[in-house]
Every structure is written in structure tokens, then in C-alpha cells.
Design a protein around this motif. Structure first.
Motif, PDB file in Angstrom:
ATOM      1  N   GLN A  40      37.718  13.973  -2.739  1.00 28.14           N
ATOM      2  CA  GLN A  40      37.984  14.711  -1.815  1.00 28.14           C
ATOM      3  C   GLN A  40      37.033  15.976  -1.568  1.00 28.14           C
ATOM      4  O   GLN A  40      36.792  16.686  -2.655  1.00 28.14           O
ATOM      5  N   SER A  41      36.199  16.333  -0.358  1.00 28.36           N
ATOM      6  CA  SER A  41      35.352  17.202  -0.475  1.00 28.36           C
ATOM      7  C   SER A  41      35.972  18.369   0.770  1.00 28.36           C
ATOM      8  O   SER A  41      36.563  17.898   1.662  1.00 28.36           O
ATOM      9  N   ALA A  42      35.507  19.425   0.548  1.00 30.00           N
ATOM     10  CA  ALA A  42      35.620  20.492   1.928  1.00 30.00           C
ATOM     11  C   ALA A  42      34.206  21.327   1.750  1.00 30.00           C
ATOM     12  O   ALA A  42      33.519  21.537   0.680  1.00 30.00           O
ATOM     13  N   VAL A  43      34.179  21.936   2.832  1.00 30.93           N
ATOM     14  CA  VAL A  43      32.890  22.756   3.223  1.00 30.93           C
ATOM     15  C   VAL A  43      33.056  24.328   2.859  1.00 30.93           C
ATOM     16  O   VAL A  43      32.069  25.144   2.948  1.00 30.93           O
ATOM     17  N   ASN A  44      34.295  24.662   2.908  1.00 35.70           N
ATOM     18  CA  ASN A  44      34.578  25.824   2.582  1.00 35.70           C
ATOM     19  C   ASN A  44      36.058  26.391   2.126  1.00 35.70           C
ATOM     20  O   ASN A  44      36.803  25.316   2.133  1.00 35.70           O
ATOM     21  N   GLY A  45      36.300  27.467   1.661  1.00 35.96           N
ATOM     22  CA  GLY A  45      37.667  27.660   1.008  1.00 35.96           C
ATOM     23  C   GLY A  45      38.653  27.452   2.121  1.00 35.96           C
ATOM     24  O   GLY A  45      39.796  27.035   1.555  1.00 35.96           O
ATOM     25  N   LYS A  46      38.628  27.645   3.171  1.00 33.82           N
ATOM     26  CA  LYS A  46      39.719  27.618   4.414  1.00 33.82           C
ATOM     27  C   LYS A  46      40.061  26.240   4.604  1.00 33.82           C
ATOM     28  O   LYS A  46      41.223  25.931   4.363  1.00 33.82           O
ATOM     29  N   LEU A  47      39.151  25.310   4.667  1.00 38.11           N
ATOM     30  CA  LEU A  47      39.387  24.015   4.656  1.00 38.11           C
ATOM     31  C   LEU A  47      39.939  23.425   3.430  1.00 38.11           C
ATOM     32  O   LEU A  47      40.839  22.349   3.319  1.00 38.11           O
ATOM     33  N   ALA A  48      39.393  23.821   2.407  1.00 34.79           N
ATOM     34  CA  ALA A  48      39.994  23.410   1.149  1.00 34.79           C
ATOM     35  C   ALA A  48      41.604  23.630   1.087  1.00 34.79           C
ATOM     36  O   ALA A  48      42.502  22.785   0.641  1.00 34.79           O
ATOM     37  N   LEU A  49      41.970  24.820   1.574  1.00 36.27           N
ATOM     38  CA  LEU A  49      43.582  25.315   1.410  1.00 36.27           C
ATOM     39  C   LEU A  49      44.251  24.341   2.226  1.00 36.27           C
ATOM     40  O   LEU A  49      45.319  23.886   1.956  1.00 36.27           O
ATOM     41  N   GLU A  50      43.607  24.065   3.484  1.00 38.78           N
ATOM     42  CA  GLU A  50      44.153  23.154   4.466  1.00 38.78           C
ATOM     43  C   GLU A  50      44.508  21.813   3.769  1.00 38.78           C
ATOM     44  O   GLU A  50      45.413  20.931   3.924  1.00 38.78           O
ATOM     45  N   ILE A  51      43.534  21.338   3.131  1.00 41.36           N
ATOM     46  CA  ILE A  51      43.635  19.959   2.174  1.00 41.36           C
ATOM     47  C   ILE A  51      44.581  19.962   1.271  1.00 41.36           C
ATOM     48  O   ILE A  51      45.528  18.991   1.223  1.00 41.36           O
ATOM     49  N   LEU A  52      44.799  21.178   0.288  1.00 41.25           N
ATOM     50  CA  LEU A  52      45.726  21.217  -0.571  1.00 41.25           C
ATOM     51  C   LEU A  52      47.231  21.551   0.107  1.00 41.25           C
ATOM     52  O   LEU A  52      48.089  21.254  -0.642  1.00 41.25           O
ATOM     53  N   GLU A  53      47.195  21.789   1.358  1.00 41.78           N
ATOM     54  CA  GLU A  53      48.387  21.708   2.122  1.00 41.78           C
ATOM     55  C   GLU A  53      49.154  20.317   2.138  1.00 41.78           C
ATOM     56  O   GLU A  53      50.592  20.104   2.042  1.00 41.78           O
ATOM     57  N   GLN A  54      48.399  19.444   1.931  1.00 41.61           N
ATOM     58  CA  GLN A  54      48.628  17.939   2.158  1.00 41.61           C
ATOM     59  C   GLN A  54      48.769  17.095   0.817  1.00 41.61           C
ATOM     60  O   GLN A  54      49.568  16.211   0.815  1.00 41.61           O
ATOM     61  N   ASN A  55      47.680  17.579  -0.007  1.00 41.41           N
ATOM     62  CA  ASN A  55      47.563  16.671  -1.318  1.00 41.41           C
ATOM     63  C   ASN A  55      47.366  17.775  -2.266  1.00 41.41           C
ATOM     64  O   ASN A  55      47.026  18.994  -2.406  1.00 41.41           O
ATOM     65  N   THR A  56      47.774  17.085  -3.594  1.00 39.94           N
ATOM     66  CA  THR A  56      47.475  18.006  -4.887  1.00 39.94           C
ATOM     67  C   THR A  56      46.289  17.221  -5.660  1.00 39.94           C
ATOM     68  O   THR A  56      46.287  15.948  -5.326  1.00 39.94           O
ATOM     69  N   TYR A  57      45.630  17.860  -6.482  1.00 41.52           N
ATOM     70  CA  TYR A  57      44.599  17.430  -7.104  1.00 41.52           C
ATOM     71  C   TYR A  57      44.486  17.845  -8.633  1.00 41.52           C
ATOM     72  O   TYR A  57      44.993  18.968  -9.091  1.00 41.52           O
ATOM     73  N   ASP A  58      44.199  16.951  -9.835  1.00 40.98           N
ATOM     74  CA  ASP A  58      44.157  17.144 -11.055  1.00 40.98           C
ATOM     75  C   ASP A  58      43.144  18.443 -11.304  1.00 40.98           C
ATOM     76  O   ASP A  58      43.123  19.153 -12.117  1.00 40.98           O
ATOM     77  N   LEU A  59      42.020  18.215 -10.418  1.00 37.22           N
ATOM     78  CA  LEU A  59      40.637  19.469 -10.736  1.00 37.22           C
ATOM     79  C   LEU A  59      40.398  19.765  -9.534  1.00 37.22           C
ATOM     80  O   LEU A  59      40.032  18.848  -8.692  1.00 37.22           O
ATOM     81  N   ILE A  60      39.899  21.063  -9.474  1.00 36.32           N
ATOM     82  CA  ILE A  60      39.177  21.497  -8.073  1.00 36.32           C
ATOM     83  C   ILE A  60      37.896  22.048  -8.676  1.00 36.32           C
ATOM     84  O   ILE A  60      37.658  23.011  -9.838  1.00 36.32           O
ATOM     85  N   ILE A  61      36.778  21.773  -8.206  1.00 38.34           N
ATOM     86  CA  ILE A  61      35.477  22.368  -8.454  1.00 38.34           C
ATOM     87  C   ILE A  61      34.962  23.056  -7.193  1.00 38.34           C
ATOM     88  O   ILE A  61      34.850  22.388  -6.168  1.00 38.34           O
ATOM     89  N   THR A  62      34.754  24.152  -7.287  1.00 37.88           N
ATOM     90  CA  THR A  62      34.415  25.286  -6.079  1.00 37.88           C
ATOM     91  C   THR A  62      33.107  25.870  -6.413  1.00 37.88           C
ATOM     92  O   THR A  62      33.054  26.572  -7.438  1.00 37.88           O
ATOM     93  N   ASP A  63      32.198  26.078  -5.305  1.00 35.50           N
ATOM     94  CA  ASP A  63      31.254  27.188  -5.055  1.00 35.50           C
ATOM     95  C   ASP A  63      31.782  28.504  -4.905  1.00 35.50           C
ATOM     96  O   ASP A  63      32.937  28.546  -4.529  1.00 35.50           O
ATOM     97  N   ILE A  64      30.927  29.499  -5.185  1.00 33.72           N
ATOM     98  CA  ILE A  64      31.464  30.933  -4.913  1.00 33.72           C
ATOM     99  C   ILE A  64      30.806  31.223  -3.529  1.00 33.72           C
ATOM    100  O   ILE A  64      31.903  31.707  -2.879  1.00 33.72           O
ATOM    101  N   ASN A  65      29.700  31.030  -3.180  1.00 35.52           N
ATOM    102  CA  ASN A  65      29.217  31.852  -2.151  1.00 35.52           C
ATOM    103  C   ASN A  65      29.169  30.711  -0.948  1.00 35.52           C
ATOM    104  O   ASN A  65      28.701  29.778  -0.820  1.00 35.52           O
ATOM    105  N   MET A  66      30.272  30.951   0.040  1.00 34.13           N
ATOM    106  CA  MET A  66      30.514  29.845   1.007  1.00 34.13           C
ATOM    107  C   MET A  66      31.071  30.707   2.251  1.00 34.13           C
ATOM    108  O   MET A  66      31.512  31.741   2.224  1.00 34.13           O
ATOM    109  N   PRO A  67      30.737  29.981   3.646  1.00 35.59           N
ATOM    110  CA  PRO A  67      31.145  30.991   4.783  1.00 35.59           C
ATOM    111  C   PRO A  67      32.711  30.767   4.967  1.00 35.59           C
ATOM    112  O   PRO A  67      33.386  29.991   4.407  1.00 35.59           O
ATOM    113  N   ILE A  68      33.336  31.640   5.796  1.00 33.30           N
ATOM    114  CA  ILE A  68      34.398  31.804   6.228  1.00 33.30           C
ATOM    115  C   ILE A  68      35.455  32.106   5.017  1.00 33.30           C
ATOM    116  O   ILE A  68      36.031  33.131   5.114  1.00 33.30           O
TER     117      ILE A  68
END
Length: 358
Positions: A40-68
Motif C-alpha cells: 500500500q502507498s501514501a503520498v505523505n505522512g498524514k495519509l499514511a496515518l489514516e491508512i494505519l487507522e484501518q490496517n497494520t503492516y509488517d514494514l513501513i518505508i517512508t521518505d523524510i521530506n514530504m508535504p503536509i
């Protein structure tokens, strides 16, 4: 380490990839989709947190510099809620100022952009191997805890069974003392001693009568021999069960049939109906659960032997020694029957837990 070897580790894992660069995200997701079970993918941290409200993941890979919401803030919020969550940070060289802060958060690994494929594969191998090991440890821990709970319950059941058997020994000793007090008399004298009606009582009263004279006269002349034959057959089958490798469903069903025949004879007489009903119930349960009987034979055998022994003593005491109380052994036999039924019904369809360590 190549992608094929890595897939053996990651094929059952889930991934959430957070990256604001559309082209990089789309290209990298193609690789990840071949490696991970779900992505599953997300374009920023805020959307990623919303996704994590619904599902859990074994691994999260995230960039540092993102909007919002940037990757550092996202990582802090994730670690607050899920302290053991595995996270890999992707960063450019000019973002090294964040690294110490992220190390303090417990980030698993860092990958520099642009990605070097071999370094990316090695990083994923290290982190995903750790994730798989943790999952296995949790699985084995849960299985051990479940097994321990079942063993504890079994110990409680066995302790209860020991108490039942101890009480049975006390009951048998008490009954034997009562029987030994009865004067040795001929069968006819014993019949007269316990008779409550004159010898000329009509045979038409047999099925509804509680007169022990009538039971002795009728059963000695008609059914007693069949009861004795059935007892010997039942005892022979039980002896086979002591050799556990010899147990077959056919033998178990044969035992059930003999018990059923025994109960039908007793059912002809009002005085023995209670015992008849219990033996009939036992026969029905055994007939319906032959596999459960075989699986639990080691627990059932001692109870079955106790029941057969007391059943024989009941018949001999009643029709040879002339005991005054024809129901003197009922409690002992019924307790055995009910305990056997409990074991059969509690274990029906139950699967044992097997642990396999590597």
C-alpha cells in the motif's frame, strides 16, 4: 542476495510505502509488489496515518521530506502508538541532520537516495529477516502458552478423576463390609430373607414389581445367564483395550452393542430401570463417538474396568448372596458411566497442539 532469494523472506509480509515523488513511488512499488504479499502507498505522512487507522503492516518505508507531514513526524507518531513497528527511512544526503533523531526513535534502517539496488536488497533482507524471526517467536510463544493452558486443564481433570477413583475405593470398601456381614445362606434362604411378598406372587407383576423375591425367581430362571455371558464378553473386549495398539472401531462398537443388550434386559424390571437408563446412555455415546473412545482409551480404561468389576459384584451380590439392597452399587457404577461420558464428549473433535521447532 538477489530478488528471488529475498522474496522467500518477504512473500508473506505486508508493506506500506510513503513517498511524495509520483514517478519514484510508482517505479519502486513495481519492485515491492513482486516481493511482498501486500503493498500500500501514501503520498505523505498524514495519509499514511489514516491508512494505519484501518490496517497494520509488517514494514513501513517512508521518505523524510514530504508535504503536509514529513517522515520524521510520521515516524514519531507511529512509534508512539506502535513501539515495535519496523520502519525504514529513505533520505537524501542533505537530510543527514535528521539521522540522530531517527536513531533515537528506534528506526530499523536508512537507505540513501537514489537507491542502489544491491544496498536496497541487503537492507530489506536484514530488516525482513528480523521481522520474520519476531513473528515466529510470537507464534511459538502463543502455541506454548496455549499448550500450557491445555496441560493445566488436563492436570485439573486428572486430579478430579483421582478424587473420583479415591471416593470409589471408599465406596467399594464400605459395600464389601456390608456384604460380608450378611450371613451365608443358600440361594433359597437368601430369597426368603429379602422377599416382601409370598412365593405365590403372580409372574404378571414382574415388570412393574419392586419385589426382590420375584426378581430372583424370574431372573435366575430366564435372564441371569444372559447377563453373565454379556459381562464376560464386555470384560474380554475391555481387556483388549488394555493393549492400546489392538483397539479398533469394530471392537468399540461391539462393546456398545453388548452394553445396549445388557441395559435392555435390565429395562424389563422396574427396580433396575435407573441403572438400565445409564448403561443405555453410555452405549449410545460410545456408539456415536468410537474415534473419541480410541483416542482417550488410556483415560477411559481404568473407569471401564472399575464399572465392569462393580457390575459383576452387583449381579453376584444380588442373585447369589442375596443382598437386601438391590441398588447398593448403583452410585458407584453410575459415577463411572457419567465420568466416561464426560471424557468422550469433552474430547469429541478436539485437536491436540503439536509444536515443531527448527
Amino acid at each position: 542476495m538477489d530478488a528471488k532469494e529475498l522474496k522467500e523472506i518477504t512473500s508473506q509480509l505486508s508493506l506500506l510505502y510513503v513517498e511524495d515523488d509520483h514517478d519514484l513511488r510508482a517505479e519502486t512499488l513495481k519492485l515491492f509488489s513482486h516481493l511482498f504479499k501486500t503493498t500500500q502507498s501514501a503520498v505523505n505522512g498524514k495519509l499514511a496515518l489514516e491508512i494505519l487507522e484501518q490496517n497494520t503492516y509488517d514494514l513501513i518505508i517512508t521518505d523524510i521530506n514530504m508535504p503536509i507531514m514529513d517522515g520524521v513526524t510520521l515516524s514519531k507518531k507511529i512509534k508512539e502508538r506502535f513501539p515495535t513497528q519496523s520502519i525504514i527511512i529513505t533520505s537524501a544526503h542533505d537530510q543527514s541532520s535528521y539521522l540522530l533523531e531517527l536513531i533515537d526513535l528506534g528506526i530499523d534502517k536508512f537507505i540513501l537516495k537514489p537507491f542502489d539496488m544491491q544496498k536496497l536488497l541487503r537492507t530489506l533482507t536484514d530488516v525482513c529477516t528480523h521481522i520474520q524471526n519476531e513473528k515466529l517467536i510470537k507464534k511459538y510463544k502463543l502455541e506454548i502458552e496455549t499448550s500450557n493452558r491445555k496441560l493445566t486443564q488436563k492436570n485439573v481433570e486428572l486430579e478430579s478423576l483421582v478424587k473420583i477413583l479415591d471416593n470409589k475405593i471408599i465406596q467399594l470398601n464400605t459395600n464389601n463390609k456390608l456384604i460380608n456381614k450378611i450371613a451365608q445362606k443358600s440361594p433359597k434362604d437368601a430369597i426368603n430373607t429379602i422377599s416382601t411378598k409370598p412365593p405365590q406372587a403372580k409372574r404378571t407383576l414382574i415388570k412393574d414389581s419392586n419385589d426382590m423375591y420375584i426378581y430372583n425367581e424370574y431372573m435366575v430362571n430366564n435372564d441371569l445367564l444372559e447377563l453373565s455371558t454379556l459381562e464376560k464378553d464386555i470384560a474380554a473386549i475391555s481387556a483388549l483395550f488394555n493393549l492400546q495398539e489392538s483397539i479398533t472401531e469394530e471392537a468399540v462398537l461391539h462393546l456398545a452393542r453388548n452394553l445396549s443388550l445388557y441395559s435392555k434386559i435390565l429395562n424389563n424390571y422396574a427396580l433396575f430401570k435407573k441403572l438400565s437408563i445409564e448403561i443405555s446412555t453410555l452405549a449410545d455415546v460410545i456408539q456415536k463417538n468410537p474415534k473419541s473412545f480410541i483416542q482417550n482409551c488410556c483415560n477411559i480404561y481404568i473407569l471401564l474396568e472399575s464399572f465392569i468389576y462393580v457390575l459383576k459384584r452387583w449381579r453376584l451380590s444380588l442373585f447369589v448372596k442375596g443382598v437386601r439392597d438391590p441398588n447398593i452399587y448403583d452410585i458407584s457404577m453410575i459415577n463411572d458411566i457419567k465420568t466416561i461420558i464426560i471424557i468422550l464428549q469433552d474430547n469429541e473433535g478436539e485437536n491436540s497442539v503439536e509444536l515443531e521447532f527448527f
